[in-house]
Write an enzyme that holds these catalytic residues in place. Structure first.
Site: not given
Lengths: 272, 951
Positions: B127, B129, B131-134, B149, B247
């Site tokens: 995934g 987002g 923030f970056g990638q996973v 992450k 969250d």
């Protein structure tokens, strides 16, 4: 010119007889019957060389190819550079090149006119649809699902009589996995009566339930796939024992009663 | 089953065709051991001698070629790479990063933890987002996969991720060493190619996907109970540790890959904070946002319990219980479904009460006042029409999923997942009654009455005991509210907000509640406020506000929601009325917020330097700033500022958010927003550059940024040892000249910063900053712009905090902060503060701008930065800046949430809330956001260098 260690795959023949061979590149040969020659010998001329290498020095050796029986202008090739390339043979151009796998691609087989499957050293069989190049479907992965390194897959064969089934062989394995493309991940059955690694597999051109396999145990086995695999596995129905390890085997689409096997320096035709 | 039956049918024709049978001519019938021994032996021998031909033509093909042609060479490096990261063009970080500051990953890319000599081989992307990638990575030593992450190479994200690392370290090692509490395990973290990488155990699908796979039909009660128990175990631990997840939502709860049946774990602590340092005010994904967060009230771990209640209901119903299309819609649904409204004590103290409620006094004055009002208490929720009138924008109202509007009816009438026997029916009925009682204890408007995790865990719905009568939980220890200091921060912001509310009415409304908070803030701010800020306000208002207000009209709705900045202008006026501070305080705050954007940006830049060392949150803020400036001016024009900024801000967060929205909630402005978001992204990048510059200056001290303005140029030169700083200073000057108004705004922000710094002392271990970001993100679509402004203010505070938290980072932050606050002992700080003041006084507007400009310049792409600034209209700047900061925070939040799934983005909307709060919390929250934002943008360009240094 011609890689000596490569056997020629006679994939398809249409009106004027063409022959394709793989090695460093795909070469298309035209076979012309010499009508004025009394002995009926024919001449073979090279029609074209399909070379997609972008680097002049090195080619990416091809591991296999398949001439699309439903769309004869298409030849698909697999290469150790992780890609599969679809050629438009008539125009001699690349229709598309896909990074199909994470490691070398060892075999390719067409299912439909725009659908092919590939087997790779990354242990997976993937199905590609040329109409949706963004995605592929992984229908099998060797090894435990998430752990342990996967076993490279060497060859695969798509059942042309029943396109739900694909068979594949694993490196150094006596097993043949039969996959149902509707049920990814788990093979529907495994054929494991060979006593050496399996070198070649071919579906019967005239039957949806028969497959022939040949291996290092010098045997060629014909299997009839049951509707449901029994607990003890599947036994082949027929067997043939050659003089030595069988390296290659083909089941002729045009002469479905004949199977050709190659071992050592010999070629044998077996009638079934 | 269906497939099997169809397969059987299809088989029949095949059987008919299959008249062919192989005949044993050449072949013989197979027997178990045909000629067995001899051939087997010989075969085995030969295998040893040589490999099968098929092997030599596949796995050993290269060797075979070499036999034929000794000069043949083949290198895997020539293989075309299958890129997992998009775009895959390396433009940043020496070509390692793409334009989004994401590390460009391809299959078999190797991430290395140099300290441990641990290699992670990238196999797939799980995934991505804001923030970056996973990435799913292979670890050969353990023969296993992990989820890594990979945080964007931008200081703000870097800092935010550090907070996540801190929180997870504590939760995992200190509170849950046995891994019994359903919290994701962090396995490793390291910096690779200037990207912070966090390795987690690999989990499976999330609960949202699970529901989706179930065609959005609810899960069985047994499963809901099973999951509820596990989530409660995690919440009990988190409360014990004083951690607020901030969250919680189905997307952040994942099924485990382990053999245990239906075990789940909570992930994404990227938005989490310490209960004692709840810096962000705008947090939680909207559907799961608690009323106290929605209304801008102080919050505790109880907000997670609200979210938990929403999740339990969603698991059962298959659809979110409160799918609010906007905050107003969310509140409307809560009131409708629960048949109640937030308690008066909450409404009296909350910052944004006046956004959604009329007070009894006001109601009486209403022309068509109806008697029914009186029965509700002293507050009356606004009707859609009233909200529209106040907000100048029609609230988004989502569609209704449930025909039965009361919680009890919804649960009781929901069709069972399968046909039940009579016995099962009665059990089902009683379990549903138990669940209603359970939900009533969780989805409780009053946080002080809402059950704690421990209390909830005794409920028959969880324990499985027969449900006979409404559950009376054992008394819980007194609720822990945020410490006064904290309160001050948040409240003040809130106070600002209220005034900020563009509509005059709002301002009056706000006064009451706002004042309280204001007081706190006031003290810290007073310094800043008094000087330039006031003056600047005036200027701002006149120039910026006047025009901006008009322009904002569209945006106004946004402001109303979240953005403090917008209100600030108004506030000033209102504040004048306000007794406590006098008008000036408000103005300051407001201005400061705006200016924060600029100022923050600077600050954030500073953060960059620090970021690399510590994980201080402050870095985050920078990005926001960047975004703001670039986005709003060009694209949106004056009116759009808010929107534009919102969008811009979002680039980091918003974009993601938009995406999320689209995915999960199509109704949210899908198309247009997304586009904007993208645009914003680009802008943000530029902004980021700016911030970077700023960060450079930081090392020297905040002074530069502050000085950034005309003065700044000089200061920066002197201070800065860093070439970057110098550049920044220069640029700033140019900018300032162009945008006088904007600059003023900037000055304001500085003043805000000061207050922040005062509050800063608290900066705790955790980065509270997150919340701001979250807030920003949330409303990005609507209110984002406004929010962002607020957020900016907040962020400043945050950055300070962050600085405190992280030593390395802290320093830099402090410097920036110090300028504002003056609290900081360091000389730099003082100077900075001074400068800030002076700037505000003199060319108050310019100062802030200058700082920003400075940021932009330092980075490799100065040109971009400059243009942005120039583009931004003065008024816009202020607003935008503010907004941007928010975004940045939001982004962060998202990040946390996002990491596994795209869906996470939706949470961002929360950010908005933070924004508004930020003014109040500005000390903490504000500073943080700024730092982050600026940091982020910076990170993209200069950040790299900074990061390196730090590391």
């Amino acid at each position: 010119m011609f890689n000596p260690t490569h056997h020629n795959n006679n994939a398809s023949a249409t009106d004027p007889l063409f022959l394709a061979s793989s090695g460093d590149y795909i070469r298309i040969w035209e076979i012309q019957h010499n009508s004025n020659s009394s002995n009926g010998c024919s001449s073979i001329t090279q029609k074209s060389v399909l070379d997609n290498s972008k680097c002049s020095e090195l080619c990416s050796p091809l591991t296999s190819f398949d001439w699309n029986p439903m769309e004869p202008r298409r030849i698909g090739t697999s290469s150790i550079d992780t890609t599969c390339t679809v050629w438009d043979v008539e125009r001699g151009i690349v229709e598309m090149q896909l990074i199909a796998h994470d490691k070398e691609v060892h075999d390719i087989a067409w299912g439909e006119s725009s659908v092919f499957a590939s087997a790779s050293a990354d242990g997976s069989v993937r199905i590609f649809d040329l109409r949706d190049k963004e995605h592929s479907t992984i229908i099998y992965e060797s090894g435990d699902s998430s752990l342990s390194q996967s076993t490279p897959l060497l060859r695969l064969a798509w059942n042309k009589q029943d396109l739900r089934y694909i068979a594949a062989t694993l490196m150094d394995s006596s097993r043949i996995v039969v996959l149902d493309i509707r049920f990814p991940v788990m093979p529907v059955m495994e054929l494991s009566r060979h006593r050496g690694s399996v070198n070649a597999i071919a579906w019967a051109p005239q039957s949806s339930r028969h497959i022939c396999s040949a291996g290092d145990d010098s045997q060629a086995l014909i299997w009839e796939l049951p509707a449901v695999a029994g607990p003890s596995g599947v036994d082949p129905v027929l067997a043939y024992t050659a003089e030595s390890e069988i390296n290659q085997m083909q089941w002729s689409p045009l002469q479905p009663d004949w199977i050709a096997i190659a071992f050592a320096s010999k070629l044998q035709l077996l009638k079934v | 089953m269906e497939e099997a039956s169809t397969a059987a049918k299809e088989d029949e024709p095949h059987l008919k065709k299959q008249t062919w049978k192989p005949t044993p001519k050449a072949f013989h019938l197979y027997s178990v051991a045909p000629n067995g021994d001899s051939s087997e032996k010989s075969g085995a021998l030969r295998v040893v001698v040589r490999k099968p031909l098929v092997l030599r033509l596949t796995t050993d093909l290269v060797e075979t070629y070499k036999i034929c042609n000794p000069t043949f060479k083949y290198s895997e490096a020539l293989n075309p790479k299958r890129y997992l990261t998009s775009p895959s063009v390396g433009v940043l970080n020496d070509g390692y990063d793409n334009a989004n500051s994401d590390l460009i990953l391809s299959v078999n890319y190797v991430l290395v933890n140099a300290a441990k000599q641990q290699r992670y081989i990238v196999k797939d992307l799980l995934g991505h987002g804001t923030f970056g990638q996973v990435a799913k990575c292979w670890v050969s030593e353990t023969n296993s996969y992990v989820a890594v992450k990979i945080i964007k190479n931008q200081p703000a994200f870097f800092q935010q991720a550090k907070v996540e690392v801190n929180i997870l370290s504590v939760l995992n090692e200190k509170y849950d060493p046995e891994d019994n509490h359903h919290i994701v395990r962090m396995l490793d973290y390291f910096v690779f190619q200037r990207h912070l990488c966090i390795s987690f155990e690999l989990l499976e699908t999330n609960l949202y996907e699970l529901i989706k796979m179930n065609q959005f039909r609810g899960l069985s009660l047994g499963i809901v109970q099973l999951f509820s128990r596990q989530i409660l175990r995690a919440l009990i631990l988190m409360k014990e540790a004083g951690i607020i997840h901030c969250d919680l939502k189905p997307e952040n709860i994942l099924l485990c890959a382990s053999v245990k049946p239906a075990e789940i774990k909570i992930i994404d602590f990227g938005s989490a904070c310490s209960e004692h340092r709840p810096i962000y005010s705008y947090i939680q994904s909207r559907y799961y946002r608690s009323p106290e967060v929605l209304l801008g009230h102080q919050y505790t771990t109880a907000i997670d319990m609200w979210s938990f209640g929403c999740i339990v209901a969603e698991l059962f119903l298959g659809l979110p219980l409160f799918p609010g299309a906007s905050e107003y819609d969310l509140l409307r649904r809560m009131i409708k479904i629960l048949g109640a409204q937030p308690p008066d004590h909450l409404l009296n103290e909350a910052k944004y009460t006046d956004k959604f409620f009329k007070r009894a006094g006001d109601i009486l004055d209403v022309e068509n006042n109806e008697t029914s009002f009186s029965s509700i208490g002293s507050f009356q929720v606004l009707t859609e029409e009233e909200f529209e009138a106040r907000d100048l924008k029609r609230p988004l109202i989502g569609k209704e999923y449930f025909n039965h509007m009361k919680l009890e009816e919804i649960v009781t009438n929901y069709p069972p997942s399968k046909r039940l026997t009579e016995e099962e029916m009665s059990k089902d009925k009683s379990t549903r009654l138990a669940m209603i009682d359970f939900l009533r204890g969780l989805i409780e408007f009053d946080p002080s009455k809402r059950w704690s995790p421990l209390q909830a865990s005794g409920h028959p719905f969880v324990t499985g005991e027969p449900f006979t009568c409404p559950y009376k939980p054992p008394p819980e220890t007194t609720r822990m509210f945020v410490t006064p200091n904290f309160k001050v921060d948040h409240r003040p912001a809130a106070g600002h907000w209220i005034p900020a509310g563009f509509s005059p009415q709002v301002s009056s409304m706000n006064r009451g509640p706002a004042h309280n908070s204001l007081h706190f803030q006031m003290v810290p701010y007073s310094h800043a406020g008094s000087y330039g800020s006031l003056g600047s306000h005036g200027s701002y208002n006149e120039g910026g506000l006047g025009s901006s207000c008009g322009s904002y009209g569209d945006d106004s709705s946004l402001y109303g929601y979240y953005s403090p900045a917008g209100p600030s202008g108004l506030t000033i006026h209102a504040q004048g009325a306000i007794p406590i501070f006098g008008a000036s305080p408000d103005a300051r705050r407001r201005t400061s917020q705006f200016s924060h954007g600029n100022g923050l940006g600077v600050g954030s830049t500073a953060n960059f330097g620090p970021m690399s060392l510590g994980a201080s949150p402050s870095q985050f803020t920078p990005p926001s700033n960047i975004q703001v400036s670039s986005g709003s001016p060009g694209k949106y024009g004056p009116s759009s500022p808010a929107r534009g900024s919102g969008v811009h801000g979002s680039p980091l967060g918003k974009v993601a958010v938009v995406g999320q929205f689209n995915k999960r909630r199509s109704w949210v402005h899908p198309g247009s927003f997304s586009t904007q978001a993208q645009e914003n992204n680009s802008s943000s990048l530029r902004q980021g550059n700016f911030t970077d510059t700023a960060s450079c200056s930081y090392p020297e001290g905040n002074a530069r940024p502050h000085g950034g303005s005309p003065r700044g140029g000089a200061q920066s030169n002197t201070n800065m040892p860093n070439w970057r700083q110098h550049r920044g200073g220069v640029r700033f000057n140019s900018v300032s000249s162009s945008n006088a108004v904007q600059q003023t705004t900037g000055s304001f922000s500085f003043s805000d910063d000061k207050p922040d710094s005062s509050s800063i002392p608290d900066p705790g271990d955790w980065d509270p900053n997150y919340s701001d970001e979250l807030l920003l993100q949330e409303d990005v679509s609507d209110t984002s712009s406004l929010t962002s402004d607020f957020a900016n203010g907040m962020r400043l505070g945050h950055s300070l905090n962050s600085g405190v938290a992280t030593a390395g980072v802290a320093r830099q932050y402090r410097a920036s902060y110090s300028v504002h606050s003056g609290y900081h002992p360091s000389s730099q700080r003082v100077t900075g503060a001074i400068q800030g003041y002076s700037n505000s006084d003199v060319g108050s507007p310019p100062s802030a701008h200058d700082l920003h400009v400075g940021f932009g310049r330092p980075p490799s792409k100065p040109s971009h930065l400059m243009p942005h600034f120039s583009q931004n209209s003065p008024s816009r700047f202020g607003h935008q800046h503010g907004l941007r900061p928010n975004y940045a925070p939001s982004t962060f939040v998202h990040v946390g949430s996002d990491w596994m799934y795209p869906n996470f983005h939706p949470p961002l909307p929360n950010c908005n809330a933070a924004g508004p709060r930020s003014p109040g919390s500005s000390t903490f929250s504000n500073s943080v956001p700024w730092g982050r934002r600026s940091g982020l943008p910076v990170a993209s360009i200069p950040p790299m260098s900074h990061a390196r240094k730090d590391y």
